[in-house]
Design a protein around this motif. Structure first.
Motif, PDB file in Angstrom:
ATOM      1  N   SER A 169       0.722  -1.157   0.019  1.00  2.30           N
ATOM      2  CA  SER A 169      -0.026   0.156  -0.103  1.00  2.30           C
ATOM      3  C   SER A 169       0.930   1.419   0.037  1.00  2.30           C
ATOM      4  N   LYS A 170       0.296   2.491  -0.531  1.00  3.38           N
ATOM      5  CA  LYS A 170       0.930   3.570  -0.260  1.00  3.38           C
ATOM      6  C   LYS A 170       1.618   3.918   0.979  1.00  3.38           C
ATOM      7  N   ASP A 171       0.669   3.708   2.057  1.00  3.37           N
ATOM      8  CA  ASP A 171       1.253   4.034   3.509  1.00  3.37           C
ATOM      9  C   ASP A 171       2.701   3.048   3.954  1.00  3.37           C
ATOM     10  N   LEU A 172       2.570   1.924   3.623  1.00  3.03           N
ATOM     11  CA  LEU A 172       3.530   1.111   3.832  1.00  3.03           C
ATOM     12  C   LEU A 172       4.870   1.541   3.031  1.00  3.03           C
ATOM     13  N   ARG A 173       4.655   1.867   1.769  1.00  6.75           N
ATOM     14  CA  ARG A 173       5.815   2.371   1.031  1.00  6.75           C
ATOM     15  C   ARG A 173       6.427   3.834   1.453  1.00  6.75           C
ATOM     16  N   VAL A 174       5.397   4.663   1.898  1.00  6.07           N
ATOM     17  CA  VAL A 174       5.992   5.685   2.533  1.00  6.07           C
ATOM     18  C   VAL A 174       6.743   5.522   4.012  1.00  6.07           C
ATOM     19  N   TYR A 175       6.074   4.593   4.803  1.00  8.43           N
ATOM     20  CA  TYR A 175       6.838   3.987   5.888  1.00  8.43           C
ATOM     21  C   TYR A 175       8.147   3.449   5.785  1.00  8.43           C
ATOM     22  N   LEU A 176       8.289   2.639   4.785  1.00  4.02           N
ATOM     23  CA  LEU A 176       9.397   1.979   4.735  1.00  4.02           C
ATOM     24  C   LEU A 176      10.474   2.898   3.966  1.00  4.02           C
ATOM     25  N   PHE A 177      10.161   4.000   2.999  1.00  3.11           N
ATOM     26  CA  PHE A 177      10.958   5.041   2.670  1.00  3.11           C
ATOM     27  C   PHE A 177      11.628   5.869   3.782  1.00  3.11           C
ATOM     28  N   LEU A 178      10.641   6.341   4.641  1.00  3.67           N
ATOM     29  CA  LEU A 178      11.011   7.234   5.791  1.00  3.67           C
ATOM     30  C   LEU A 178      12.011   6.439   6.744  1.00  3.67           C
ATOM     31  N   SER A 179      11.783   5.320   7.067  1.00  2.00           N
ATOM     32  CA  SER A 179      12.497   4.304   7.945  1.00  2.00           C
ATOM     33  C   SER A 179      13.764   4.268   7.370  1.00  2.00           C
ATOM     34  N   THR A 180      14.052   3.879   6.035  1.00  2.00           N
ATOM     35  CA  THR A 180      15.321   3.795   5.622  1.00  2.00           C
ATOM     36  C   THR A 180      16.076   4.882   5.465  1.00  2.00           C
ATOM     37  N   PHE A 181      15.277   6.176   5.109  1.00  2.00           N
ATOM     38  CA  PHE A 181      15.988   7.487   5.272  1.00  2.00           C
ATOM     39  C   PHE A 181      16.383   7.724   6.397  1.00  2.00           C
TER      40      PHE A 181
END
Length: 235
Positions: A169-181
């Motif tokens: 989902s979009k929310d999961l992709r945003v969370y993974l991106f922010l966590s990695t960043f």
């Protein structure tokens, strides 16, 4: 595919792979026909065999249906529907099929320690007997521990992987991106600038290392756990 029988108020989805568009369609059906309508309540089935069984159960004729004259489909519908049905795969594709069997998971889990032990055997081949007497029991203990942990991890992955959406989902992709960043950036900042006077990693003790790990990894993990609990138990 959404199969419907409007006269009998039947609707059932064949959804071999999780599809966000089906969620959107169900929301629209709920808005237009109501949340209790048969469109909005249509079950979503991944297995083709289970789909056919469910459809047959829902369409089982009643006594009233038995008294009605049977309708014959037009010659054009039969071939077209058969072609459409035959285009679906016979069985659902599974992810990571090579870890489905327990013996294969055990073999994969034992590979790292097996390779390490064989390498150590070769390096100590000159004094093999003495070396084995000194560390043989520890080697066996570590082999069991590491292999057991890896086997458990592979079992968890095997249990979860086929329930994960093909497209997150979009929310999961945003969370993974922010966590990695956050993880990468915080690690670089702590390494280069040492803002907390930790001593540049090389001279850290165990407590300082644990604090670093919490800043880099623990913070996004706690946020992810909080979001997961909120979505599962509150929303």
């Amino acid at each position: 595919m959404l199969c419907t029988n409007v006269q009998r108020k039947i609707a059932i989805w064949y959804e071999p792979y999780p599809d966000p568009q089906v969620d959107a369609d169900i929301r629209q059906y709920s808005q237009h026909f109501g949340p209790d309508s048969f469109y909005a309540q249509a079950p979503r089935i991944r297995s083709w065999e289970e789909f056919k069984k469910k459809l047959a159960l829902l369409e089982a004729p009643s006594q009233k249906d038995m008294q009605q004259p049977k309708l014959k489909p037009s010659p054009e519908i039969g071939p077209a529907l058969s072609t459409f049905i035959n285009s679906f795969p016979e069985s659902q594709t599974t992810r990571l099929p090579h870890i489905q069997r327990p013996l294969l998971r055990l073999a994969y889990a034992g590979l790292p320690m097996t390779a390490l032990i064989l390498f150590a055997f070769w390096n100590h081949r000159a004094e093999f007997d003495a070396w084995l007497d000194d560390v043989g029991s520890e080697i066996l203990l570590y082999f069991v521990i590491v292999t057991g942990l890896l086997y458990g991890l592979l079992s968890v992955i095997n249990a979860l992987v086929n329930n994960i959406d093909a497209i997150p989902s979009k929310d999961l992709r945003v969370y993974l991106f922010l966590s990695t960043f956050w993880s990468v950036t915080s690690f670089i900042v702590l390494w280069l600038f040492d803002p907390f006077d930790y001593g540049r990693f090389r001279y850290m003790d165990s407590s300082e290392i644990s604090q670093i790990l919490f800043i880099v990894l623990g913070f996004p993990l706690l946020i992810g756990l909080a979001l997961l609990c909120y979505k599962k138990f509150v929303v």
